[in-house]
Design a protein around this motif. Structure first.
Motif, PDB file in Angstrom:
ATOM      1  N   ARG A  23       2.143  -6.033 -10.320  1.00  8.13           N
ATOM      2  CA  ARG A  23       2.342  -5.744 -11.744  1.00  8.13           C
ATOM      3  C   ARG A  23       3.771  -5.974 -12.223  1.00  8.13           C
ATOM      4  N   TYR A  24       4.707  -5.930 -11.323  1.00 10.53           N
ATOM      5  CA  TYR A  24       6.104  -5.933 -11.757  1.00 10.53           C
ATOM      6  C   TYR A  24       6.863  -7.172 -11.282  1.00 10.53           C
ATOM      7  N   ASN A  25       6.139  -8.221 -10.889  1.00 14.70           N
ATOM      8  CA  ASN A  25       6.757  -9.509 -10.546  1.00 14.70           C
ATOM      9  C   ASN A  25       7.784  -9.363  -9.408  1.00 14.70           C
ATOM     10  N   HIS A  26       7.371  -8.649  -8.362  1.00 17.33           N
ATOM     11  CA  HIS A  26       8.303  -8.362  -7.255  1.00 17.33           C
ATOM     12  C   HIS A  26       8.026  -9.236  -6.023  1.00 17.33           C
ATOM     13  N   ALA A  27       7.195 -10.269  -6.159  1.00 16.36           N
ATOM     14  CA  ALA A  27       6.748 -11.035  -4.979  1.00 16.36           C
ATOM     15  C   ALA A  27       7.900 -11.713  -4.264  1.00 16.36           C
ATOM     16  N   LEU A  28       8.726 -12.450  -4.986  1.00 17.44           N
ATOM     17  CA  LEU A  28       9.816 -13.180  -4.346  1.00 17.44           C
ATOM     18  C   LEU A  28      10.819 -12.238  -3.700  1.00 17.44           C
ATOM     19  N   SER A  29      11.166 -11.180  -4.427  1.00 19.28           N
ATOM     20  CA  SER A  29      12.120 -10.201  -3.874  1.00 19.28           C
ATOM     21  C   SER A  29      11.542  -9.523  -2.636  1.00 19.28           C
ATOM     22  N   ALA A  30      10.233  -9.216  -2.675  1.00 18.79           N
ATOM     23  CA  ALA A  30       9.608  -8.580  -1.519  1.00 18.79           C
ATOM     24  C   ALA A  30       9.647  -9.501  -0.300  1.00 18.79           C
ATOM     25  N   SER A  31       9.395 -10.785  -0.495  1.00 19.98           N
ATOM     26  CA  SER A  31       9.432 -11.732   0.619  1.00 19.98           C
ATOM     27  C   SER A  31      10.805 -11.761   1.276  1.00 19.98           C
ATOM     28  N   LEU A  32      11.826 -11.862   0.461  1.00 18.87           N
ATOM     29  CA  LEU A  32      13.194 -11.924   1.006  1.00 18.87           C
ATOM     30  C   LEU A  32      13.577 -10.610   1.683  1.00 18.87           C
ATOM     31  N   LYS A  33      13.146  -9.487   1.077  1.00 22.52           N
ATOM     32  CA  LYS A  33      13.476  -8.181   1.662  1.00 22.52           C
ATOM     33  C   LYS A  33      12.767  -7.981   3.000  1.00 22.52           C
ATOM     34  N   ILE A  34      11.534  -8.441   3.081  1.00 23.02           N
ATOM     35  CA  ILE A  34      10.802  -8.332   4.348  1.00 23.02           C
ATOM     36  C   ILE A  34      11.522  -9.100   5.447  1.00 23.02           C
ATOM     37  N   LEU A  35      11.970 -10.309   5.144  1.00 20.73           N
ATOM     38  CA  LEU A  35      12.706 -11.092   6.146  1.00 20.73           C
ATOM     39  C   LEU A  35      13.994 -10.393   6.552  1.00 20.73           C
ATOM     40  N   GLN A  36      14.674  -9.804   5.574  1.00 22.27           N
ATOM     41  CA  GLN A  36      15.921  -9.096   5.879  1.00 22.27           C
ATOM     42  C   GLN A  36      15.665  -7.887   6.777  1.00 22.27           C
ATOM     43  N   LEU A  37      14.629  -7.139   6.465  1.00 21.47           N
ATOM     44  CA  LEU A  37      14.293  -5.981   7.301  1.00 21.47           C
ATOM     45  C   LEU A  37      13.886  -6.412   8.706  1.00 21.47           C
ATOM     46  N   LEU A  38      13.139  -7.501   8.813  1.00 28.25           N
ATOM     47  CA  LEU A  38      12.736  -7.979  10.135  1.00 28.25           C
ATOM     48  C   LEU A  38      13.940  -8.341  10.984  1.00 28.25           C
ATOM     49  N   GLN A  39      14.930  -8.927  10.361  1.00 35.87           N
ATOM     50  CA  GLN A  39      16.088  -9.402  11.123  1.00 35.87           C
ATOM     51  C   GLN A  39      16.937  -8.267  11.657  1.00 35.87           C
ATOM     52  N   HIS A  40      16.901  -7.099  10.972  1.00 32.06           N
ATOM     53  CA  HIS A  40      17.812  -6.016  11.362  1.00 32.06           C
ATOM     54  C   HIS A  40      17.120  -4.806  11.970  1.00 32.06           C
ATOM     55  N   PHE A  41      15.808  -4.687  11.832  1.00 30.92           N
ATOM     56  CA  PHE A  41      15.116  -3.491  12.327  1.00 30.92           C
ATOM     57  C   PHE A  41      13.905  -3.920  13.140  1.00 30.92           C
ATOM     58  N   GLU A  42      14.003  -3.790  14.466  1.00 29.12           N
ATOM     59  CA  GLU A  42      12.925  -4.235  15.346  1.00 29.12           C
ATOM     60  C   GLU A  42      11.656  -3.407  15.176  1.00 29.12           C
ATOM     61  N   HIS A  43      11.817  -2.132  14.818  1.00 35.62           N
ATOM     62  CA  HIS A  43      10.653  -1.257  14.751  1.00 35.62           C
ATOM     63  C   HIS A  43       9.758  -1.560  13.559  1.00 35.62           C
ATOM     64  N   LEU A  44      10.201  -2.425  12.645  1.00 34.42           N
ATOM     65  CA  LEU A  44       9.435  -2.671  11.427  1.00 34.42           C
ATOM     66  C   LEU A  44       8.498  -3.869  11.530  1.00 34.42           C
ATOM     67  N   VAL A  45       8.409  -4.482  12.704  1.00 36.59           N
ATOM     68  CA  VAL A  45       7.581  -5.678  12.818  1.00 36.59           C
ATOM     69  C   VAL A  45       6.126  -5.370  12.470  1.00 36.59           C
ATOM     70  N   SER A  46       5.547  -4.408  13.144  1.00 33.61           N
ATOM     71  CA  SER A  46       4.137  -4.079  12.885  1.00 33.61           C
ATOM     72  C   SER A  46       3.922  -3.478  11.499  1.00 33.61           C
ATOM     73  N   PRO A  47       4.766  -2.512  11.044  1.00 34.52           N
ATOM     74  CA  PRO A  47       4.563  -1.975   9.685  1.00 34.52           C
ATOM     75  C   PRO A  47       4.657  -3.038   8.593  1.00 34.52           C
ATOM     76  N   LEU A  48       5.612  -3.953   8.712  1.00 33.17           N
ATOM     77  CA  LEU A  48       5.748  -4.972   7.678  1.00 33.17           C
ATOM     78  C   LEU A  48       4.589  -5.961   7.704  1.00 33.17           C
ATOM     79  N   ALA A  49       4.075  -6.245   8.914  1.00 32.97           N
ATOM     80  CA  ALA A  49       2.897  -7.107   8.991  1.00 32.97           C
ATOM     81  C   ALA A  49       1.711  -6.438   8.298  1.00 32.97           C
ATOM     82  N   GLU A  50       1.572  -5.132   8.496  1.00 33.29           N
ATOM     83  CA  GLU A  50       0.493  -4.402   7.835  1.00 33.29           C
ATOM     84  C   GLU A  50       0.697  -4.388   6.330  1.00 33.29           C
ATOM     85  N   MET A  51       1.940  -4.187   5.901  1.00 28.24           N
ATOM     86  CA  MET A  51       2.231  -4.152   4.465  1.00 28.24           C
ATOM     87  C   MET A  51       1.936  -5.511   3.818  1.00 28.24           C
TER      88      MET A  51
END
Length: 1450
Positions: free
Chosen positions: A231-259
């Protein structure tokens, strides 16, 4: 009505300053004292006005945020609870308002401000509490602030895990409403979206978010992000943020895949997946290699995401395929994992479209390519993907054969993980094979041949009629096209103007090979030949592996050899392609147009043929599959001996599975698995036991007795064809099965019944197998035999045993399991189990031994006799008397047989005399022929001798058995005295001391100190007396062994001279079996007595060196190993002759010698001397087993301190010796292996210096090369390089030789790659000096060459004898063979004395020394060895060798 506009601040201070007209501004930040009362006012306002209280009381809650560091925790918690209540109320009110069709501007703005204010407060308070929790965790982790009792503002009394969930759910409830209607226009500002998303992303950074208890919180966060994206046009920002979180937080691999999957499936947005994959595809490969942690997260995320949304990822996978060629193996693993999941989830369905089939084939080809990836982790991962595909039956049938072949190739991979996956994959192929439940190669081949022949006989005539008619029509259409096409091909070939780059554009990506071939056909029919030629060229480039092209290419290659022009061959090949395409398309169209398929369905004959064709093809595929599985068996058999546990465990699983599926060759692995029962690894041992339990102890169906019968039958099958090693291992397995309770009483009862042949249709072999299994079981439970001694004697030593010595021998092995129970620590040894001398067991054994000796053709008498003697000595009261009676009886049999032989020989002699008298009457040629025939008869032989070609006489056979039995009796008598008699004396003495201790009263407590001291002294004296008595007993037994058993007037003493006579008189006692038994008996006699050993030691070594029978030499070297352990001082001077057997021509002798020396050296029974070089030569033995044993020996020796380092100088010297060394290639192989154990820097430095000094003593180019090669094998430190510099003068003049120079170049390059900056200067200087000396040496070499040519031209006029003498030194270049030949000539002269029966075989020393002086042409230069003693550099001390070996023969 308030008309202000609440603007989301980027920071708190923005709310204090007014920048716009209607902007909301905080009027005042309250003090700490005012906040408690102000919070109460807010609560009151909330009760009265609901959520609208925010518009008036926002400043109070904002003040709590500003004073968060100083305010009390309970006030913050009160404010938080108040905000949650307001949030719930606002969500309810706003939901009602948004349902209205139209909104008033004032109401819309009011609710918008309330939503913004509440969301702002929610985000800020959650952010504050999250920071407090994190700070508290940091304090606990680091330990800072410990001991402070004051309550801080960061202390939290509430359960934040629960409150965080409430806050996130409240926020989700608000944003899930259609609050965009509150904006005008309905587009939320970016600050509002970022405020919410930044909070939820921050909450995800907390590692506790992955816990199970935080599942509800995670789900709410994922839905918030999903709403923001939708609803709020957050797709591009979400994609970039997911990549950033993946690069710095190992524990987020499975949660981000689920998200991401929730965003894709629940909220219908696929752009997030596309953008993420596109960004990962753009990553620089070098960055991925550098940041392996982030790369691992990306790869794992992609794989997990592909498990959830495979279809979405398949449409975007092209953007990440570039990483398959990148340097990062982690990313390659990730991309391949994505492909595997897509294959499993999407491309494994039936009835796929052609495009999807092409995609599937491309994926499968990529996976096949990476089976040979350079990185082991990738190879392992790919095999794991294939394993999943095979287990899930997702692999197309046509790819089975090729993939199985690739998997078998990976069984020999250098990585253990790859081998593990490869074995699992091959095993999975067997389990999931679509062919047959039983894969017996022989049965499948027979069925295939049978059905194939049946198909050939069923072929109808109309089939050939159809082929002829169809071919005739097609041929008529093809001929006019062929002429035109040939012209076009020649024209295009001459022009050669076709661009290869444009060919690829002719075929589109979505086209298949069949569609391209259809296009080519259409162009041919339209007579567009030039376009067809271009398209064919593109087709060959795009589909080089097409089966159609490959078949025609093979035919054209065979014809190309007959063509003169390659160009004409290419034209004909292309014409053949066109012809095949034309014919194939025409045949297909004719079948369809004529309706032949419908006729086939109606025609029962054609139907039967079709079914038979399918059956034949099925059997052919089965046979091919089984053949491939059979090919994998030998490779996996080798892995059973691997040092890696995973190899062994997976190999065991493979063999068990293969055996269950009827793969014939797996029985080899099943037998080899037996030896793993002795493994030190408990996991391997347990796997072996469970494997045999699964195969042999789990019969299906039937009652208890039938199951027991099946188990006995299975175990008996294991005994068939088993050798001694297999039987020993099987016994260990049976013991383990007994300990685990897998063999129950019903199985044991069935074994006794089969042994006694109570079970119907039991054969003799099955009865023997039963007693074998019984004595194996008795190894774990002696009571099995002890309770059935009478059965053993009656059945195993009864009537059947009189003709079946194998049964009697196995019965003896079962009886040997009897004995006293094991001693319990702290208790006396139990009384030994002995039976009286006249017990039935011993009477039967005597009868069998004496009566059975007349069975001359039975080869099992001696093995039975040895075990019978063992039983007598272990269980009888007076074993020496029983054995003495047996020996006397056998001696009488020998005398009786000899007398019968003499009588027979006298009768034969009289007949021969008559025959000779008659022959003398004949005249002419007949008389001459008759005389010629008689030349080989008994007249020419000595009395009593027999030609070796004649069968052994009865006297010889009985004498052989007597000697073998006497040797075993002597050996067992020694063991009897050393163990039983000595142990029994010790046991009885302990009983007497125990009785004395019980009878002796305790000392009076009122006794004086003097009395106590006296009693203690007496006890000490008694202890010393006991030890002295034991020593006296041991000395007495030793004296008995030396003087009374095999020497003197004893019964065995009278046999000793007989043994010596048989061993020394080869001409009279030529029977191989007799000589073998005599040699073994002689060795056993020598084991008993040191005196007898010393007097016959020279004879034994003579037999070792000169016996023509390898079996005798092999037995003798083993006996000498035992003698070395018992009498080390006697054997020590003869050690070099034991080493000499390492060059024996027999593989068995060399193997036994190496094993004996290995045992003696590693147990410090023999000192490591210069002869160790003989062991080193075994490293290059042509027998692989001997080579492996030699390598194992040096590997074990390397664990004994500096042993390898200490022997290196002598080994190098001896192996480089032109007279006794090895060739240059073998020398390098040996040295390369030995130098792998030289790892310490100090050892390398010392060896460098010693080897440099030895250059001065070299005389041949070969020695230069050997030493320089040894130098190149070591690792160099700065000190080692300095040693080379200091000793440069030793080898500088040798650098003119190219190989020497190359070795030093290797040293320099190797040192440079690992050298520190300080050492590089030294290396540069050394390199410069080496180069200078090499160049200078080459120039001098040219001058020397010219001078030598001139001297040779002048020397042609000299006498020939001088030229001949000048060539003499060259003979030393092939010394080993020459010396061996010399030794053989001397041995043959000595053999003449040996055959004549002379006991003293010592040769004349003068001959050897003279011969040695003749072969030595050059004076040898001495050098200092490790022990600073002078020895010759490249020659053994031949004078000392001559003295030592002169005692034998040479």
């Amino acid at each position: 009505m308030m008309t202000f506009d609440f603007i989301i601040p980027s920071q708190k201070d923005d709310l204090l300053n007014k920048t716009e007209i209607n902007q909301y501004v905080v009027d005042e930040i309250l003090s700490l004292r005012e906040i408690p009362s102000a919070l109460q006012a807010v609560k009151s306002s909330f009760r009265g006005n609901g959520a609208k209280c925010l518009l008036e009381k926002f400043d109070v809650l904002f003040s709590v945020l500003c004073l968060k560091k100083d305010i009390q925790p309970d006030l913050k918690e009160d404010a938080w609870q108040l905000i949650l209540k307001v949030g719930k109320s606002l969500a309810t009110e706003t939901a009602g308002v948004l349902e209205e069709t139209s909104l008033e501007p004032g109401s819309r703005l009011s609710y918008l401000n309330q939503v913004k204010m509440l969301c702002y407060l929610l985000c800020q308070f959650m952010d504050m509490f999250e920071d407090d929790v994190k700070e508290k965790c940091d304090v606990i982790t680091t330990g800072k602030g410990r001991g402070k009792s004051t309550k801080k503002s960061t202390d939290i009394a509430i359960d934040w895990e629960v409150e965080r969930e409430n806050g996130v759910k409240t926020l989700l409830h608000l944003v899930s409403l259609n609050i965009l209607r509150l904006w005008d226009p309905p587009i939320a500002e970016v600050e509002f979206v970022n405020m919410i998303t930044n909070l939820v992303y921050k909450l995800l950074e907390n590692p506790s978010i992955v816990y199970v208890k935080a599942k509800e919180t995670r789900t709410a966060i994922f839905n918030i992000v999903g709403v923001m994206v939708k609803r709020y046009n957050h797709a591009l920002s979400a994609s970039l943020k997911i990549l950033q979180l993946l690069q710095h937080f190992e524990h987020l691999v499975s949660p981000l895949a689920e998200m991401t999957s929730i965003i894709t499936t629940d909220y219908g947005n696929k752009s997030v997946v596309s953008e993420i994959m596109r960004e990962i595809g753009r990553k620089d490969p070098k960055d991925l290699v550098r940041d392996n942690t982030g790369t691992k997260s990306f790869a794992t995320f992609l794989v997990e995401l592909s498990e959830r949304v495979s279809g979405v990822m398949m449409s975007n996978i092209s953007v990440i395929l570039c990483h398959l060629e990148g340097e990062s193996y982690t990313m390659r693993n990730g991309v391949l994992g994505v492909m595997g999941e897509i294959l499993f989830k999407v491309l494994s369905k039936d009835n796929l479209e052609d495009k999807l089939k092409d995609t599937r084939d491309q994926f499968l080809e990529k996976l096949e390519e990476h089976i040979h990836d350079v990185n082991a982790f990738v190879r392992s991962r790919v095999l794991q993907i294939w394993l999943n595909l095979v287990n899930e039956k997702c692999l197309p049938l046509q790819r089975h054969e090729h993939l199985l072949g690739l998997s078998i190739g990976r069984l020999q991979d250098k990585s253990s993980q790859v081998r593990k996956q490869a074995i699992q994959l091959v095993t999975a192929f067997i389990k999931s094979n679509p062919f047959a439940a039983k894969l017996s190669l022989e049965d499948l081949k027979a069925n295939y041949e049978k059905e194939k022949e049946k198909l050939e006989n069923m072929a109808p005539e109309e089939h050939s009629v159809f082929d002829d008619s169809a071919l005739t029509k097609i041929e008529e259409e093809w001929k006019p096209l062929e002429k035109k096409l040939m012209k076009a091909l020649k024209k295009s070939d001459e022009e050669e103007s076709m661009e290869e780059d444009n060919n690829e554009e002719l075929i589109q990506d979505e086209e298949t090979s069949n569609s391209v071939m259809d296009r080519i056909y259409n162009l041919l029919t339209e007579e567009k030949f030039s376009e067809a030629i271009l398209l064919l060229s593109a087709f060959k480039e795009a589909y080089p592996d097409n089966c159609f092209l490959q078949e025609l290419t093979k035919e054209s290659q065979s014809e190309a050899d007959m063509e003169d022009s390659q160009r004409s061959t290419d034209v004909k090949t292309d014409l053949g392609y066109f012809r095949m395409m034309f014919y194939g398309h025409k045949k297909q169209s004719l079948v369809i147009s004529s309706g032949l398929e419908e006729e086939k369905e109606k025609d029962p004959i054609v139907n039967v043929i079709s079914k038979q064709q399918v059956l034949v093809q099925y059997l052919k595929d089965c046979f091919a599959f089984a053949t491939q599985i059979q090919a994998a068996v030998p490779v996996i058999c080798q892995l059973l001996g691997s040092k890696t546990n995973t190899d062994i465990l997976e190999a065991i699983d493979f063999f068990v599975t293969g055996f269950e599926f009827g793969v014939t060759l797996t029985m080899i692995g099943i037998r080899r698995m037996l030896h793993l029962i002795w493994s030190r690894e408990s996991s391997v041992k347990e796997a072996v036991v469970s494997a045999y339990k699964r195969l042999y102890l789990n019969p299906q169906g039937g009652n208890q007795r039938s199951k027991a019968f099946s188990i006995v039958k299975n175990l008996s099958a294991l005994l068939s064809g088993a050798n001694l090693g297999d039987l020993t291992s099987l016994e260990g397995l049976v013991v383990e099965l007994m300990k685990s309770g897998e063999i129950d009483q019903s199985v044991i009862q069935m074994l006794w019944e089969r042994f006694a042949m109570k079970v119907p249709n039991t054969s003799m072999e099955e009865s023997r197998a039963a007693i074998t299994l019984i004595y194996m079981i008795a190894g774990a439970d002696m009571g099995v035999v002890k309770s059935n001694i009478d059965v053993l004697v009656k059945e195993g030593l009864g009537e059947r045993a009189e003709s079946d010595f194998i049964l009697a021998r196995d019965t003896c092995l079962a009886l040997l399991k009897l004995g006293p129970p094991k001693r319990v620590q702290g208790q006396l040894q139990a009384e030994p189990l002995r039976f009286p001398q006249n017990y039935q067991m011993f009477e039967r054994l005597q009868t069998l031994l004496i009566d059975g000796v007349q069975q001359l053709d039975n080869p099992h008498w001696i093995p039975f006799g040895e075990q019978a003697i063992n039983v007598i000595y272990k269980l009888a009261e007076h074993p020496d008397i029983i054995c003495g009676d047996v020996i006397k009886a056998l001696a009488k049999e020998v005398t009786k047989a000899e007398q019968e032989n003499r009588d027979l020989s006298q009768g034969n002699q009289m007949e021969e005399d008559k025959q000779e008298g008659e022959e003398e009457r004949h005249e002419g040629e007949e008389a001459i022929k008759a005389d010629d025939i008689q030349d080989g008869g008994p007249r020419s032989s000595q009395p009593g001798s027999q030609p070796s070609s004649q069968p052994s006489s009865s006297a010889t056979v009985i004498l052989t058995r007597l000697i073998a039995l006497a040797g075993q009796v002597a050996f067992r008598q020694m063991v009897h005295l050393d163990t039983y008699v000595f142990g029994e004396l010790k046991r009885r003495r302990a009983i007497q001391e125990q009785k004395k201790d019980m009878k002796t009263p305790r000392a009076d407590k009122r006794g004086s100190k003097v009395d106590k001291t006296t009693s203690e002294a007496i006890e000490d004296e008694l202890g010393l007396a006991g030890a002295a008595e034991e020593d006296a007993d041991a000395e007495f037994i030793r004296k008995v062994c030396d003087v009374e058993i095999v020497t003197g007037d004893s019964l065995l003493g009278s046999i000793g001279p007989l043994l010596v006579t048989v061993c020394t008189n080869q001409s009279r006692y030529s029977d191989p079996n007799l000589r073998t038994a005599a040699t073994l008996a002689l060795a056993k006699f020598m084991l008993v007595s040191a005196d007898f050993c010393e007097s016959n030691l020279q004879l034994l070594f003579t037999i070792l060196e000169k016996s023509p029978f390898p079996t005798i030499r092999a037995n003798t070297i083993i006996a000498l190993g035992d003698l070395t352990v018992r009498f080390p001082n006697l054997i020590e001077p003869w050690t070099q002759h034991m080493y000499a057997r390492l060059r024996d021509e027999s593989q068995t002798v060399r193997k036994n010698t190496l094993q004996v020396l290995t045992h003696l050296i590693l147990n410090d029974m023999v000192k490591v001397k210069g002869q160790i070089s003989e062991v080193a030569t075994c490293v290059v033995d042509h027998d692989e087993r001997i080579s492996s044993l030699a390598k194992l020996f040096f590997n074990e020796l390397s664990h004994k301190g500096n042993a390898i380092y200490n022997i290196m100088p002598d080994v190098i010297s001896r192996l480089s010796d032109p007279d006794i060394g090895v060739d240059e290639e073998h020398f390098r192989i040996i040295m390369k292996y030995l130098f792998s154990f030289i790892q310490k820097d100090r050892q390398c430095e010392s060896l460098v210096e010693k080897l440099c000094h030895r250059f001065r003593g070299t005389k041949t180019d070969r020695q230069w090369r050997d030493l320089s090669f040894c130098l190149s094998m070591m690792s160099y430190s700065e000190k080692s390089i300095r040693k080379l510099q200091e000793n440069f003068a030793c080898f500088g003049d040798k650098l003119a030789d190219d190989e020497v120079y190359n070795c030093f170049c290797t040293i320099i390059s190797k040192s440079r790659s690992f050298a520190k900056p300080t050492a590089k200067t030294l290396i540069d200087e050394l390199e410069q000096r080496v180069q200078q000396c090499h160049t200078k040496g080459l120039e001098e070499g040219e001058i020397t060459t010219k001078a030598s040519q001139a001297s040779q031209a002048a020397g042609q006029v000299k006498p020939k004898s001088r030229a001949k003498s000048s060539k003499t030194p060259a003979k030393g270049k092939t010394p080993a063979r020459g010396k061996r030949g010399c030794r053989q000539q001397l041995d043959s002269s000595a053999d003449e004395d040996y055959v004549d029966g002379n006991e003293n075989t010592t040769p004349q020393r003068g001959k050897r020394q003279t011969k040695g002086r003749q072969t030595r042409q050059k004076p040898k230069v001495s050098f200092d060895s490790d022990s600073d003693s002078e020895i010759e550099l490249f020659d053994l001390d031949k004078s000392s060798q001559g003295q030592d070996s002169g005692n034998l023969s040479s």
